[in-house]
Design an enzyme around this catalytic site. Structure first.
Site, PDB file in Angstrom:
ATOM      1  N   HIS A 130      18.094 -36.663  -6.889  1.00  0.00           N
ATOM      2  CA  HIS A 130      17.285 -36.907  -5.813  1.00  0.00           C
ATOM      3  C   HIS A 130      15.905 -36.527  -6.068  1.00  0.00           C
ATOM      4  CE1 HIS A 130      20.946 -38.489  -3.727  1.00  0.00           C
ATOM      5  NE2 HIS A 130      21.485 -37.224  -3.794  1.00  0.00           N
ATOM      6  N   GLU A 152      18.308 -17.100  -7.357  1.00  0.00           N
ATOM      7  CA  GLU A 152      18.061 -15.732  -7.673  1.00  0.00           C
ATOM      8  C   GLU A 152      17.608 -15.593  -9.115  1.00  0.00           C
ATOM      9  OE1 GLU A 152      17.374 -13.238  -6.282  1.00  0.00           O
ATOM     10  OE2 GLU A 152      17.366 -11.525  -7.716  1.00  0.00           O
ATOM     11  N   TRP A 190      -2.896  -2.634  -1.810  1.00  0.00           N
ATOM     12  CA  TRP A 190      -2.235  -4.097  -1.983  1.00  0.00           C
ATOM     13  C   TRP A 190      -2.801  -5.041  -1.088  1.00  0.00           C
ATOM     14  CZ3 TRP A 190       0.583  -8.156   0.426  1.00  0.00           C
ATOM     15  CH2 TRP A 190       1.262  -8.801  -0.442  1.00  0.00           C
ATOM     16  N   LYS A 244      13.897 -14.475 -10.228  1.00  0.00           N
ATOM     17  CA  LYS A 244      13.629 -13.368 -11.423  1.00  0.00           C
ATOM     18  C   LYS A 244      12.675 -13.945 -12.464  1.00  0.00           C
ATOM     19  CE  LYS A 244      14.849 -10.512  -9.844  1.00  0.00           C
ATOM     20  NZ  LYS A 244      15.335 -10.460  -8.549  1.00  0.00           N
ATOM     21  N   CYS A 295       0.825  -1.220  -0.153  1.00  0.00           N
ATOM     22  CA  CYS A 295      -0.106  -0.022   0.119  1.00  0.00           C
ATOM     23  C   CYS A 295       0.669   1.281  -0.097  1.00  0.00           C
ATOM     24  CB  CYS A 295      -0.825  -0.100   1.229  1.00  0.00           C
ATOM     25  SG  CYS A 295      -1.974  -1.421   1.422  1.00  0.00           S
ATOM     26  N   ARG A 300       5.709   0.261  -5.806  1.00  0.00           N
ATOM     27  CA  ARG A 300       5.423  -0.659  -4.436  1.00  0.00           C
ATOM     28  C   ARG A 300       4.657  -1.972  -4.725  1.00  0.00           C
ATOM     29  NH1 ARG A 300       6.750   2.561  -0.072  1.00  0.00           N
ATOM     30  NH2 ARG A 300       5.303   1.230   1.256  1.00  0.00           N
ATOM     31  N   ASN A 322      -1.893   1.936   5.572  1.00  0.00           N
ATOM     32  CA  ASN A 322      -0.946   0.958   5.425  1.00  0.00           C
ATOM     33  C   ASN A 322      -0.694   0.091   6.287  1.00  0.00           C
ATOM     34  OD1 ASN A 322       1.145  -0.693   4.320  1.00  0.00           O
ATOM     35  ND2 ASN A 322       2.364   1.142   4.100  1.00  0.00           N
ATOM     36  N   GLY A 323      -0.641  -1.384   6.192  1.00  0.00           N
ATOM     37  CA  GLY A 323      -0.377  -2.136   7.395  1.00  0.00           C
ATOM     38  C   GLY A 323      -1.586  -2.986   7.621  1.00  0.00           C
ATOM     39  N   GLU A 350       9.072 -14.273 -10.906  1.00  0.00           N
ATOM     40  CA  GLU A 350       8.478 -13.075 -10.777  1.00  0.00           C
ATOM     41  C   GLU A 350       7.859 -12.425 -11.797  1.00  0.00           C
ATOM     42  OE1 GLU A 350      10.771 -10.711  -7.233  1.00  0.00           O
ATOM     43  OE2 GLU A 350      11.797 -11.172  -8.958  1.00  0.00           O
ATOM     44  N   LYS A 375       6.961  -4.118  -4.007  1.00  0.00           N
ATOM     45  CA  LYS A 375       8.602  -3.735  -3.948  1.00  0.00           C
ATOM     46  C   LYS A 375       8.759  -3.954  -2.456  1.00  0.00           C
ATOM     47  CE  LYS A 375      12.268  -2.245  -5.468  1.00  0.00           C
ATOM     48  NZ  LYS A 375      12.948  -3.549  -6.025  1.00  0.00           N
TER      49      LYS A 375
HETATM   50  C1  G6P Z   1       9.616  -7.882  -2.050  1.00  0.00           C
HETATM   51  C2  G6P Z   1      10.616  -7.439  -3.291  1.00  0.00           C
HETATM   52  C3  G6P Z   1      11.575  -8.172  -3.557  1.00  0.00           C
HETATM   53  C4  G6P Z   1      12.743  -8.258  -2.417  1.00  0.00           C
HETATM   54  C5  G6P Z   1      12.011  -8.620  -1.209  1.00  0.00           C
HETATM   55  C6  G6P Z   1      12.860  -8.104   0.135  1.00  0.00           C
HETATM   56  O1  G6P Z   1       9.336  -9.369  -2.161  1.00  0.00           O
HETATM   57  O2  G6P Z   1       9.488  -7.711  -4.252  1.00  0.00           O
HETATM   58  O3  G6P Z   1      12.637  -7.635  -4.794  1.00  0.00           O
HETATM   59  O4  G6P Z   1      13.959  -8.799  -2.422  1.00  0.00           O
HETATM   60  O5  G6P Z   1      10.683  -7.744  -0.936  1.00  0.00           O
HETATM   61  O6  G6P Z   1      13.048  -6.831   0.188  1.00  0.00           O
HETATM   62  P1  G6P Z   1      14.112  -5.851   1.010  1.00  0.00           P
HETATM   63  O7  G6P Z   1      13.550  -4.470   0.733  1.00  0.00           O
HETATM   64  O8  G6P Z   1      13.967  -6.299   2.377  1.00  0.00           O
HETATM   65  O9  G6P Z   1      15.383  -6.333   0.235  1.00  0.00           O
END
Ligand code: G6P
Length: 610
Positions: free
Chosen positions: A506, A483, A75, A487, A2, A27, A100-101, A490, A605
């Site tokens: 395995h 990672e 969100w 990516k 949010c 965000r 927000n929260g 996502e 984000k």
């Molecule tokens: C969310 C974002 C990711 C990020 C993660 C941790 O899931 O979409 O891109 O890696 O949060 O965020 P931070 O700000 O703590 O690195």
């Protein structure tokens, strides 16, 4: 997650609020809305499911006008994404609120309010707050007093912005566990979830602390801390220029951020190296004593930052010679711990506002660690303010939800930490000097890897019709494979998994057939022979192998095996080099599939709720 924007000004605020929401889009959100106290003295609200652009269209068709207003991108947590759940929420014709929260005791509050005659129009946890404030306003309390009183009854995390139709001269804000910043203008004030939202209108900010309550008028801001004391919070000038958050010639922010990595890494190294040494005080003036005393390290993080931590474990144990544990923050916070003796506690976070990481840090403070250290990209974030030692990555604002430059600059920070710690343990001056030379060479080397862009864009076509993909790596390349898989999933919505290549037989080998692309990371290290046997296992079963390989690895292209050669590199910095082609691959697959690259569905984000 949010986003909140609010404004009290002498000019119409709707356009400012909309631009603020646009700047918070990164965000992640599913609906948007705003409420303005109209010139007629009535609250005018517009809300919509979907994008801020849609909200702008609604407002263009049915304008609102006024100098006091609040706005929100939602969100969904409680209640589906839908217009009736979008903020602002209203109580009667009087009070409007954005939040927000998460409010944990919303059920009990709702039961009481229903009994008092309030009718609920949403399934959100938020609506109870606005009715509770309304009830206090009706008893004759001022807006700020009402919010103070209601805050005392709320359990959970929140940042709030509230306006009262009967009081055109105040905007009230509160922060408890979710970020909120005040923008200071001339004859006008603003609130927002982060500074980016307000850069077009001011560069002067006050960062609220947890428990703060603020009353904004056009020419004044008053802030009370959690004990109700009137406090002064420092005014800070933001150095982030509005252009830094512009997309420039790039098609997406993610693309821009991938290509910014040589600069972001150079900026992160700037002022941290001297000749062939890492400067001693870059982790703070008390760091040397603490690093000498330390006998272990625990790292806690989420998402991409967690993957950086997993790479660092190899460096901290292999190069610095200290035992290192790594855990996702959401798990760490809820279990019992045996803290190793004289251990440092490190959090890694791009945003510094991830709720689980912050909660883990707060928990760790009671567990007897030697000290807490944060590696973070946002200087004024909660994580930075609450940690004993801080190292800021200087990646610049990262807007794309999928983290790229924040990840590689975290890796740079972690290599610097490995050196700064290792110096007091098993690292010798010659290795330090070699590592520093490699760090200095990184921007140039990454520039070279980025030249593979067109090759990787062509490879991406092989993924368009795929449902699944497998990523393989070994050693410190296993977290890089994780990672890479993250990516891809996502932003392209292809199911992707990473495996330590030795684990293939395995389980995942059962998945291999001609439909399964397998991406392998092939550095030229001691595990090469083992990795080559793992790749044979895939090829023998008809899997479509794509190997990102070190320039001198003895490997030939054959049927079912495509090789992309990476420029000359070195073991110690390999993970950084190998992560770049995987970012490019995910990016190009997503572009080809036509997904929303910068704001992938369902993701945020900065995850400021649990
Ligand atoms: C969310 C974002 C990711 C990020 C993660 C941790 O899931 O979409 O891109 O890696 O949060 O965020 P931070 O700000 O703590 O690195």
């Amino acid at each position: 997650m949010c986003g909140i924007v609010g404004a009290i000004a002498q000019r119409p605020v709707a356009a400012i609020l909309l631009e603020g929401l646009r700047r918070l889009e990164y965000r992640g959100y599913d609906s948007a809305g705003l409420a303005v106290l109209g010139d007629s003295g009535r609250l005018e609200r517009r809300r919509t499911l979907g994008k801020v652009a849609r909200l702008a269209e609604l407002i263009a068709a049915d304008p609102v006008s006024g100098t006091l207003g609040i706005a929100h991108t939602r969100w969904a947590t409680h209640g589906e994404p839908a217009t009736h759940n979008a903020h602002p929420h209203l109580s009667g014709e009087r009070c409007a609120l954005v939040h927000n929260g998460i409010i944990e005791n919303h059920n009990e509050l709702r039961d009481q309010q229903r009994a008092d005659g309030y009718v609920f129009t949403s399934e959100t946890d938020t609506e109870v707050i606005v009715h509770a404030i309304h009830a206090e306003l009706r008893r004759g309390l001022s807006l700020v007093e009402s919010v103070r009183k209601v805050s005392q009854r709320l359990r959970g995390a929140y940042a709030l912005g509230v306006i009262d139709a009967a009081d055109p001269d105040h905007l009230v804000a509160a922060r408890h566990g979710s970020p909120l910043v005040i923008g200071v203008g001339f004859g006008e004030h603003f609130i927002a979830s982060d500074v980016f939202a307000l850069l077009p209108v001011t560069n002067r900010f006050i960062f609220l602390e947890d428990g703060d309550l603020a009353e904004l008028s056009r020419d004044q801001v008053r802030i009370w801390d959690r004990s109700g004391r009137l406090v002064e919070r420092p005014l800070r000038l933001s150095t982030v220029s509005p252009e830094l958050t512009e997309r420039g010639p790039y098609r997406h922010y993610m693309q821009k951020e991938i290509f910014e990595q040589p600069r972001a890494i150079a900026d992160t190294l700037e002022g941290r190296l001297m000749d062939d040494r890492v400067l001693p005080e870059i982790f703070g003036t008390q760091a040397a004593g603490l690093f000498a005393e330390a006998r272990a390290l625990t790292i806690v993080a989420c998402g991409t930052s967690f993957h950086a931590a997993l790479v660092a474990r190899h460096w901290i144990e292999g190069i610095a010679g200290l035992p290192c544990q790594v855990e996702v923050a959401s798990e760490y916070r809820y279990r019992r711990h045996i803290v190793p003796e004289r251990a440092l506690f490190l959090t890694l976070s791009q945003s510094g506002e991830t709720a689980d990481t912050l909660a883990a840090l707060r928990r760790a403070k009671d567990l007897g660690y030697l000290a807490t250290l944060a590696i973070c990209n946002v200087p004024e974030s909660s994580l930075v303010r609450e940690s004993d030692l801080v190292f800021l990555t200087h990646a610049g604002p990262e807007i794309g939800v999928a983290s790229t430059k924040a990840f590689t600059t975290q890796l740079v920070a972690l290599l610097l930490l490995t050196i700064a710690l290792g110096r007091f343990h098993q690292l010798d001056a010659a290795t330090e000097s070699r590592l520093v030379a490699l760090l200095r060479s990184l921007p140039g080397r990454i520039d070279e890897v980025l030249r593979l862009d067109a090759t990787i864009a062509a490879l991406a076509e092989r993924f368009i019709d795929k449902q699944h993909a497998l990523f393989l790596g070994r050693g410190e390349h296993y977290p890089i494979a994780m990672e890479g898989a993250l990516k891809l999933k996502e932003i392209s919505y292809i199911h992707a998994e990473a495996y330590a290549a030795g684990e293939l037989k395995h389980g995942p080998l059962a998945l291999i057939d001609e439909q399964m692309p397998v991406v392998a990371l092939v550095p030229n290290n001691i595990l090469l022979a083992k990795l080559k046997s793992n790749l044979e296992e895939v090829r023998a079963r008809g899997g479509q192998l794509i190997a990102f390989a070190d320039f001198q690895v003895p490997l030939e292209e054959t049927k079912g095996l495509t090789i992309v050669r990476l420029p000359e590199t070195d073991d110690l910095i390999d993970p950084l080099i190998f992560s770049i082609p995987l970012q490019l691959l995910a990016y190009h697959v997503a572009v080809l599939k036509g997904t929303d690259v910068d704001q992938p569905r369902n993701l945020a984000k900065s995850v400021t709720v649990e």
